[in-house]
Design a protein around this motif. Structure first.
Motif, PDB file in Angstrom:
ATOM      1  N   THR A 179      -4.868   8.099  -1.839  1.00 22.53           N
ATOM      2  CA  THR A 179      -4.765   7.397  -2.610  1.00 22.53           C
ATOM      3  C   THR A 179      -4.912   8.218  -3.687  1.00 22.53           C
ATOM      4  OG1 THR A 179      -7.084   7.813  -2.379  1.00 22.53           O
ATOM      5  CG2 THR A 179      -6.458   5.533  -1.964  1.00 22.53           C
ATOM      6  N   LEU A 180      -4.822   9.724  -2.912  1.00 19.85           N
ATOM      7  CA  LEU A 180      -4.417  11.089  -4.215  1.00 19.85           C
ATOM      8  C   LEU A 180      -5.885  11.523  -5.048  1.00 19.85           C
ATOM      9  CD1 LEU A 180      -1.380  11.058  -5.939  1.00 19.85           C
ATOM     10  CD2 LEU A 180      -2.086  12.873  -5.101  1.00 19.85           C
ATOM     11  N   GLY A 181      -7.184  10.456  -4.369  1.00 21.00           N
ATOM     12  CA  GLY A 181      -8.352  10.674  -4.994  1.00 21.00           C
ATOM     13  C   GLY A 181      -8.359   9.882  -6.650  1.00 21.00           C
ATOM     14  N   GLU A 182      -7.802  10.043  -6.898  1.00 18.47           N
ATOM     15  CA  GLU A 182      -7.250   9.316  -8.501  1.00 18.47           C
ATOM     16  C   GLU A 182      -8.670   8.020  -8.171  1.00 18.47           C
ATOM     17  OE1 GLU A 182      -3.333   9.000 -10.472  1.00 18.47           O
ATOM     18  OE2 GLU A 182      -2.865   8.146  -8.168  1.00 18.47           O
ATOM     19  N   ALA A 183      -9.120   7.455  -9.831  1.00 18.24           N
ATOM     20  CA  ALA A 183      -9.352   6.233  -9.597  1.00 18.24           C
ATOM     21  C   ALA A 183      -9.652   5.405  -9.302  1.00 18.24           C
ATOM     22  CB  ALA A 183     -10.460   6.267 -11.795  1.00 18.24           C
ATOM     23  N   THR A 184      -8.775   4.759  -9.175  1.00 14.78           N
ATOM     24  CA  THR A 184      -7.974   3.196  -8.268  1.00 14.78           C
ATOM     25  C   THR A 184      -8.217   3.832  -7.006  1.00 14.78           C
ATOM     26  OG1 THR A 184      -5.728   4.285  -8.228  1.00 14.78           O
ATOM     27  CG2 THR A 184      -5.807   3.207 -10.152  1.00 14.78           C
ATOM     28  N   ASN A 185      -8.203   2.437  -6.203  1.00 16.51           N
ATOM     29  CA  ASN A 185      -8.393   2.732  -4.903  1.00 16.51           C
ATOM     30  C   ASN A 185      -7.158   2.467  -4.102  1.00 16.51           C
ATOM     31  OD1 ASN A 185     -10.784   4.005  -4.957  1.00 16.51           O
ATOM     32  ND2 ASN A 185     -11.883   2.151  -5.328  1.00 16.51           N
ATOM     33  N   PHE A 186      -5.833   2.103  -5.184  1.00 13.24           N
ATOM     34  CA  PHE A 186      -4.293   1.377  -4.653  1.00 13.24           C
ATOM     35  C   PHE A 186      -3.683   2.471  -3.633  1.00 13.24           C
ATOM     36  CE2 PHE A 186      -5.762  -1.936  -6.846  1.00 13.24           C
ATOM     37  CZ  PHE A 186      -5.586  -1.641  -8.409  1.00 13.24           C
ATOM     38  N   GLU A 187      -3.510   2.482  -2.291  1.00 14.22           N
ATOM     39  CA  GLU A 187      -2.954   2.927  -1.823  1.00 14.22           C
ATOM     40  C   GLU A 187      -1.396   3.637  -1.767  1.00 14.22           C
ATOM     41  OE1 GLU A 187      -2.524   1.346   2.564  1.00 14.22           O
ATOM     42  OE2 GLU A 187      -5.121   1.577   2.241  1.00 14.22           O
ATOM     43  N   VAL A 188      -0.992   4.175  -1.570  1.00 14.47           N
ATOM     44  CA  VAL A 188       0.345   4.782  -1.815  1.00 14.47           C
ATOM     45  C   VAL A 188       1.965   3.654  -1.445  1.00 14.47           C
ATOM     46  CG1 VAL A 188       1.736   6.697  -2.764  1.00 14.47           C
ATOM     47  CG2 VAL A 188      -0.991   6.948  -2.682  1.00 14.47           C
ATOM     48  N   ASP A 189       1.778   4.459  -0.335  1.00 17.87           N
ATOM     49  CA  ASP A 189       3.070   3.926   0.987  1.00 17.87           C
ATOM     50  C   ASP A 189       2.414   3.154   1.204  1.00 17.87           C
ATOM     51  OD1 ASP A 189       5.068   5.970   0.089  1.00 17.87           O
ATOM     52  OD2 ASP A 189       4.811   7.848   1.295  1.00 17.87           O
ATOM     53  N   ASN A 190       3.597   1.971   1.597  1.00 16.38           N
ATOM     54  CA  ASN A 190       3.292   1.197   2.694  1.00 16.38           C
ATOM     55  C   ASN A 190       4.661   0.950   3.655  1.00 16.38           C
ATOM     56  OD1 ASN A 190       3.747  -2.193   3.427  1.00 16.38           O
ATOM     57  ND2 ASN A 190       3.013  -2.073   2.679  1.00 16.38           N
ATOM     58  N   SER A 191       4.454   1.010   4.770  1.00 21.17           N
ATOM     59  CA  SER A 191       5.299   0.753   6.002  1.00 21.17           C
ATOM     60  C   SER A 191       6.900   0.092   5.041  1.00 21.17           C
ATOM     61  CB  SER A 191       5.078   0.865   7.147  1.00 21.17           C
ATOM     62  OG  SER A 191       6.095   0.762   8.109  1.00 21.17           O
ATOM     63  N   ASN A 192       6.254  -0.838   4.919  1.00 18.57           N
ATOM     64  CA  ASN A 192       7.536  -1.516   3.985  1.00 18.57           C
ATOM     65  C   ASN A 192       8.161  -1.224   3.426  1.00 18.57           C
ATOM     66  OD1 ASN A 192       8.389  -4.386   5.265  1.00 18.57           O
ATOM     67  ND2 ASN A 192       6.590  -5.395   5.151  1.00 18.57           N
ATOM     68  N   TYR A 193       8.308   0.081   2.627  1.00 14.82           N
ATOM     69  CA  TYR A 193       9.127   0.138   1.416  1.00 14.82           C
ATOM     70  C   TYR A 193      10.233   1.048   2.206  1.00 14.82           C
ATOM     71  CZ  TYR A 193       4.670  -1.770  -1.195  1.00 14.82           C
ATOM     72  OH  TYR A 193       3.563  -1.804  -2.154  1.00 14.82           O
ATOM     73  N   ASP A 194       9.682   1.462   3.132  1.00 12.42           N
ATOM     74  CA  ASP A 194      10.941   2.397   3.973  1.00 12.42           C
ATOM     75  C   ASP A 194      11.204   1.415   4.905  1.00 12.42           C
ATOM     76  OD1 ASP A 194      11.966   4.584   5.085  1.00 12.42           O
ATOM     77  OD2 ASP A 194      10.015   5.720   6.120  1.00 12.42           O
ATOM     78  N   SER A 195      13.077   1.657   4.411  1.00 12.74           N
ATOM     79  CA  SER A 195      13.862   0.416   4.714  1.00 12.74           C
ATOM     80  C   SER A 195      13.948   0.718   6.186  1.00 12.74           C
ATOM     81  CB  SER A 195      15.150   0.321   4.585  1.00 12.74           C
ATOM     82  OG  SER A 195      15.736   1.180   4.404  1.00 12.74           O
ATOM     83  N   PHE A 196      13.726   2.541   7.114  1.00 13.49           N
ATOM     84  CA  PHE A 196      14.025   2.409   8.093  1.00 13.49           C
ATOM     85  C   PHE A 196      13.495   2.016   9.191  1.00 13.49           C
ATOM     86  CE2 PHE A 196      15.817   6.298   6.053  1.00 13.49           C
ATOM     87  CZ  PHE A 196      16.935   6.686   6.527  1.00 13.49           C
ATOM     88  N   SER A 197      11.863   1.222   8.800  1.00 13.61           N
ATOM     89  CA  SER A 197      10.827   0.959   9.659  1.00 13.61           C
ATOM     90  C   SER A 197      11.456  -0.476   9.476  1.00 13.61           C
ATOM     91  CB  SER A 197       9.801   1.983   9.809  1.00 13.61           C
ATOM     92  OG  SER A 197       9.376   1.606   8.437  1.00 13.61           O
ATOM     93  N   HIS A 198      11.904  -1.004   9.155  1.00 14.21           N
ATOM     94  CA  HIS A 198      11.359  -2.643   8.828  1.00 14.21           C
ATOM     95  C   HIS A 198      12.843  -3.807   9.368  1.00 14.21           C
ATOM     96  CE1 HIS A 198      12.646  -2.555   4.324  1.00 14.21           C
ATOM     97  NE2 HIS A 198      14.007  -2.673   5.228  1.00 14.21           N
ATOM     98  N   HIS A 199      13.729  -3.050  10.483  1.00 17.82           N
ATOM     99  CA  HIS A 199      14.684  -3.859  10.803  1.00 17.82           C
ATOM    100  C   HIS A 199      13.937  -5.014  11.463  1.00 17.82           C
ATOM    101  CE1 HIS A 199      18.080  -4.585  13.762  1.00 17.82           C
ATOM    102  NE2 HIS A 199      18.762  -4.658  12.443  1.00 17.82           N
TER     103      HIS A 199
END
Length: 498
Positions: A179-199
């Motif tokens: 999360t980069l340690g920002e004020a938000t707790n939202f995660e950055v990447d999701n495996s589903n955003y990377d099309s190499f891993s969702h065929h």
């Protein structure tokens, strides 16, 4: 590696390979393709399992022959190879999960062209399992599309590998969840955003620690299939022990011995034998463990198709960290989590399930059915949800194996959107979460708007064995009210199964 600053692993949180090994199953006859930065093929603990056919895409520029993938760049792949196929029982080093499996290596990551990728993924049709501990660069939060040649290569390998039974493609889920340690707790990447891993044909592997908890960097995703084990930072905490690349000047590998290279590891906590290291981690280390489990399974039951193997692994997976809030019990009695997939790989359980298995067939008998809609529909800006309903009939699919969703939107910052897919029984799988995107490749500030959704594809694993017929709902919510407006302009659901 064990560190006194961390608790020991939890009993039973493992790959459950001991009884499989004791029964005489060690991966014999299973051929692994290691697609990576290269492998030191003459490593003492790997050499007995090297089969001819490796390809050096740098041949002519790195001074090595066309079938020698070693050299100074082969650090990552050498570590990966040891986790799968380091030779056990030889009084040397370590043992891989499938210690008598054979492997070939392709240093595609050292020369990453589309043509080399296709060669690495498809050229050897005898490969049982293709291990891919790589993907797009972690940490941007953005949507990253693979080239069309990638999808063509995977589809070809599923159809033509192993005499039509299909090559199994194992991919690391990714390490970009921080999360980069920002004020938000939202995660950055999701495996589903990377099309190499969702065929639909790939097996995406998340990382868990030796106590069954999630590795903090391991990416979530509705596309996940399994989990396997990894470490923390590998310096003061637990990590994986495996084979290491070696060079004459102690400058290669993760255990160079001098503490002054790009991998500042000193012998005070690494191993005195520089041919091995105890600092490897990431989902890069989790994926080859699953590849090893598949090698064991296919030694015992070599006629299983790629579809059989995927489903057997799901049915035999071990539910770990059972109190974690991400677990869902589906209408088909599978436990599924967008953090752990169907659970951690279990070799002995997989072989037990396979003992009474009736084949699903290969790619030639896989059914597909698609539904698409290009009606523009506005995403509310008041915090309420847009619900898109797709009524499916006549699909001919009574047991889903995977679902693909393609979606387009003119929303100027889709990082604000939350999306989920819901089946007729109201079970819902999150496919997209609110998150930030960053201007650099390694979670570099400042933030920027995420790339637009243009037939952005997502994969959903958790509706395994559901019928495709019924009413499916896509729920879309703008989590930041009163800011950017937008519309969904296109969506397509594709069901794969039998």
């Amino acid at each position: 590696m064990f560190s006194s600053t961390q608790s020991a692993g939890t009993a039973g949180i493992d790959l459950n390979v001991m009884s499989t090994w004791q029964s005489g199953i060690s991966g014999k006859g299973s051929l692994i393709g290691i697609v990576d930065d290269g492998v030191l093929l003459d490593h003492e603990d790997l050499l007995p399992n090297v089969q001819s056919g490796s390809i050096n895409f740098l041949s002519g520029s790195n001074g090595l022959s066309s079938n020698d993938t070693g050299g100074s760049l082969a650090n990552h792949g050498t570590a990966v190879a040891g986790l799968i196929s380091a030779r056990g029982g030889n009084s040397l080093g370590v043992s891989g999960v499938a210690p008598c499996s054979q492997f070939v290596a392709y240093n595609y990551l050292s020369k990453s062209t589309d043509a080399n990728m296709t060669t690495a993924l498809t050229t050897n049709k005898d490969v049982y399992v293709s291990n891919n501990s790589w993907g797009n660069v972690d940490g941007s939060g953005d949507f990253k599309s693979a080239p069309s040649t990638f999808f063509a290569a995977i589809t070809s390998g599923l159809a033509n590998g192993r005499d039509g039974k299909g090559t199994l493609y194992v991919f690391a889920a990714g390490n970009g969840a921080g999360t980069l340690g920002e004020a938000t707790n939202f995660e950055v990447d999701n495996s589903n955003y990377d099309s190499f891993s969702h065929h639909y044909g790939t097996i995406s592997v998340a990382g868990v620690l030796n106590n069954g908890t999630r590795a903090s960097y391991s990416e979530k995703g509705a596309n996940l299939w399994l989990s396997a084990f990894t470490g923390r930072d590998g310096v003061t905490n637990t990590a994986l022990t495996t084979t290491d690349n070696i060079g004459s000047n102690l400058e290669w590998g993760y255990n160079p011995g001098d503490g002054s290279t790009a991998y500042p590891i000193s012998t005070s906590y690494n191993l005195p034998d520089l041919k091995y290291n105890n600092s490897f981690n990431g989902t890069s280390g989790a994926a080859p463990q699953v590849s090893g489990v598949i090698a064991l399974l296919l030694e015992k039951y070599p006629n299983l198709t790629w579809r059989d193997v995927k489903k057997i692994l799901a049915k035999s997976a071990k539910k770990i960290n059972s109190s974690h809030s991400s677990w869902i019990l589906t209408g088909q009695s599978y436990h599924f989590s967008n953090v752990f997939g169907f659970g951690s790989a279990d070799a002995t359980a997989a072989i037990s399930v396979a003992s009474t298995w009736s084949t699903l067939g290969g790619s030639s008998s896989l059914k597909t059915f698609s539904y698409e809609n290009s009606t523009q529909q506005a995403i509310p800006t008041d915090g309420s949800s847009l619900v898109l309903s797709a009524v499916i009939s006549g699909s001919g699919i009574t047991k889903i194996e995977s679902i693909s969703l393609e979606i387009s939107s003119d929303h100027s910052n889709p990082g604000e959107l939350v999306m989920a897919l819901q089946a007729s029984d109201t079970i819902q799988m999150e496919i997209h979460e609110k998150h930030n995107c960053y201007s650099g490749p390694k979670k570099t500030l400042p933030t920027k708007n995420c790339s637009s959704l243009s037939k952005q594809a997502y994969s959903i694993s958790g509706f395994l064995d559901y019928p495709a017929n019924g009413t499916w709902k896509i729920e879309i919510k703008d989590a930041v009210t009163g800011t950017s407006a937008g519309n969904i302009t296109y969506y397509k659901l594709t069901f794969y199964g039998s």
